[in-house]
Design a protein around this motif. Sequence first.
Motif, PDB file in Angstrom:
ATOM      1  N   PRO A   5      -5.587   0.221  -4.788  1.00 27.43           N
ATOM      2  CA  PRO A   5      -4.195  -0.051  -4.421  1.00 27.43           C
ATOM      3  C   PRO A   5      -3.301  -0.416  -5.618  1.00 27.43           C
ATOM      4  O   PRO A   5      -2.263  -1.051  -5.444  1.00 27.43           O
ATOM      5  CB  PRO A   5      -4.338  -1.268  -3.498  1.00 27.43           C
ATOM      6  CG  PRO A   5      -5.452  -2.057  -4.138  1.00 27.43           C
ATOM      7  CD  PRO A   5      -6.430  -0.992  -4.646  1.00 27.43           C
ATOM      8  N   THR A   6      -3.677   0.013  -6.804  1.00 24.45           N
ATOM      9  CA  THR A   6      -2.969  -0.405  -8.015  1.00 24.45           C
ATOM     10  C   THR A   6      -2.264   0.760  -8.701  1.00 24.45           C
ATOM     11  O   THR A   6      -2.798   1.865  -8.756  1.00 24.45           O
ATOM     12  CB  THR A   6      -3.965  -1.053  -9.006  1.00 24.45           C
ATOM     13  OG1 THR A   6      -4.635  -2.128  -8.332  1.00 24.45           O
ATOM     14  CG2 THR A   6      -3.276  -1.593 -10.227  1.00 24.45           C
ATOM     15  N   GLU A  64       0.412  -4.087  -7.423  1.00 24.28           N
ATOM     16  CA  GLU A  64      -0.624  -4.027  -6.390  1.00 24.28           C
ATOM     17  C   GLU A  64       0.079  -3.783  -5.058  1.00 24.28           C
ATOM     18  O   GLU A  64       1.023  -4.502  -4.705  1.00 24.28           O
ATOM     19  CB  GLU A  64      -1.427  -5.314  -6.322  1.00 24.28           C
ATOM     20  CG  GLU A  64      -2.539  -5.232  -5.286  1.00 24.28           C
ATOM     21  CD  GLU A  64      -3.374  -6.491  -5.201  1.00 24.28           C
ATOM     22  OE1 GLU A  64      -4.431  -6.427  -4.556  1.00 24.28           O
ATOM     23  OE2 GLU A  64      -2.973  -7.523  -5.756  1.00 24.28           O
ATOM     24  N   PHE A  65      -0.364  -2.758  -4.347  1.00 22.98           N
ATOM     25  CA  PHE A  65       0.216  -2.395  -3.066  1.00 22.98           C
ATOM     26  C   PHE A  65      -0.600  -3.008  -1.933  1.00 22.98           C
ATOM     27  O   PHE A  65      -1.830  -2.997  -1.972  1.00 22.98           O
ATOM     28  CB  PHE A  65       0.244  -0.872  -2.916  1.00 22.98           C
ATOM     29  CG  PHE A  65       1.323  -0.207  -3.724  1.00 22.98           C
ATOM     30  CD1 PHE A  65       2.431   0.349  -3.096  1.00 22.98           C
ATOM     31  CD2 PHE A  65       1.240  -0.137  -5.105  1.00 22.98           C
ATOM     32  CE1 PHE A  65       3.429   0.965  -3.840  1.00 22.98           C
ATOM     33  CE2 PHE A  65       2.233   0.475  -5.857  1.00 22.98           C
ATOM     34  CZ  PHE A  65       3.333   1.026  -5.217  1.00 22.98           C
ATOM     35  N   VAL A  66       0.103  -3.536  -0.949  1.00 25.43           N
ATOM     36  CA  VAL A  66      -0.504  -4.064   0.265  1.00 25.43           C
ATOM     37  C   VAL A  66       0.266  -3.452   1.431  1.00 25.43           C
ATOM     38  O   VAL A  66       1.507  -3.491   1.440  1.00 25.43           O
ATOM     39  CB  VAL A  66      -0.423  -5.615   0.310  1.00 25.43           C
ATOM     40  CG1 VAL A  66      -0.897  -6.136   1.659  1.00 25.43           C
ATOM     41  CG2 VAL A  66      -1.218  -6.242  -0.823  1.00 25.43           C
ATOM     42  N   ASP A  67      -0.451  -2.879   2.368  1.00 30.77           N
ATOM     43  CA  ASP A  67       0.182  -2.223   3.525  1.00 30.77           C
ATOM     44  C   ASP A  67       1.200  -1.167   3.084  1.00 30.77           C
ATOM     45  O   ASP A  67       2.271  -1.022   3.686  1.00 30.77           O
ATOM     46  CB  ASP A  67       0.852  -3.255   4.437  1.00 30.77           C
ATOM     47  CG  ASP A  67      -0.145  -4.252   5.028  1.00 30.77           C
ATOM     48  OD1 ASP A  67      -1.302  -3.845   5.271  1.00 30.77           O
ATOM     49  OD2 ASP A  67       0.231  -5.420   5.233  1.00 30.77           O
ATOM     50  N   ALA A 119       3.361  -5.432  -3.438  1.00 33.07           N
ATOM     51  CA  ALA A 119       3.225  -6.837  -3.072  1.00 33.07           C
ATOM     52  C   ALA A 119       3.134  -7.746  -4.293  1.00 33.07           C
ATOM     53  O   ALA A 119       3.498  -8.920  -4.210  1.00 33.07           O
ATOM     54  CB  ALA A 119       2.006  -7.037  -2.180  1.00 33.07           C
ATOM     55  N   HIS A 120       2.653  -7.209  -5.412  1.00 38.55           N
ATOM     56  CA  HIS A 120       2.501  -8.017  -6.627  1.00 38.55           C
ATOM     57  C   HIS A 120       2.916  -7.166  -7.825  1.00 38.55           C
ATOM     58  O   HIS A 120       2.506  -6.016  -7.954  1.00 38.55           O
ATOM     59  CB  HIS A 120       1.056  -8.487  -6.799  1.00 38.55           C
ATOM     60  CG  HIS A 120       0.547  -9.228  -5.605  1.00 38.55           C
ATOM     61  ND1 HIS A 120       0.937 -10.514  -5.310  1.00 38.55           N
ATOM     62  CD2 HIS A 120      -0.286  -8.847  -4.609  1.00 38.55           C
ATOM     63  CE1 HIS A 120       0.348 -10.903  -4.187  1.00 38.55           C
ATOM     64  NE2 HIS A 120      -0.402  -9.894  -3.744  1.00 38.55           N
ATOM     65  N   HIS A 126       7.152  -5.106  -0.543  1.00 43.18           N
ATOM     66  CA  HIS A 126       6.649  -5.993   0.506  1.00 43.18           C
ATOM     67  C   HIS A 126       7.584  -7.192   0.690  1.00 43.18           C
ATOM     68  O   HIS A 126       8.122  -7.706  -0.294  1.00 43.18           O
ATOM     69  CB  HIS A 126       5.232  -6.464   0.107  1.00 43.18           C
ATOM     70  CG  HIS A 126       4.460  -7.051   1.217  1.00 43.18           C
ATOM     71  ND1 HIS A 126       4.619  -8.338   1.631  1.00 43.18           N
ATOM     72  CD2 HIS A 126       3.503  -6.510   2.026  1.00 43.18           C
ATOM     73  CE1 HIS A 126       3.795  -8.590   2.620  1.00 43.18           C
ATOM     74  NE2 HIS A 126       3.113  -7.484   2.882  1.00 43.18           N
TER      75      HIS A 126
END
Length: 128
Positions: free
Chosen positions: A71-72, A106-109, A113-114, A30
């Motif tokens: 999302p992990t 952690e996935f975002v879109d 992302a983290h 991300h």
Amino acid sequence: MTRTELADLYRGYIDCLNHQAWDTLGHFVHPQVTYNGTPVGLEGYRTMLERDFREIPDLVFRIQLLVADPPTVAARLNFNVSPRAEFFDLPINGKTVTFDENVFYEFVDGKIAHVWSVIDKAAIKAQL
């Protein structure tokens, strides 16, 4: 995204790292990625990885354990490397060391992302 799709995406990310395909890193990471709670952004993350590969020419990320629960992603990565100089403030200087990293993403879109990473520095120190 299913567990299988997320696990496959993560394996693609590891393949990207191992091939140092920096131009495709943005497909996996991300733009506002954080690393251990610190905002680094995609460029900062790429800079960190490029530095790692310069300092550790034989760096290869090996997945030992992978758990995907959208999302992990949780992974245990294994390394068998010979850093050129100091590594985690330890005088490695070309000695080969083996250690593990436990890391959570952690996935975002659909992108990382983290990132939270814990490296087994005690294992490295014990080999010196």
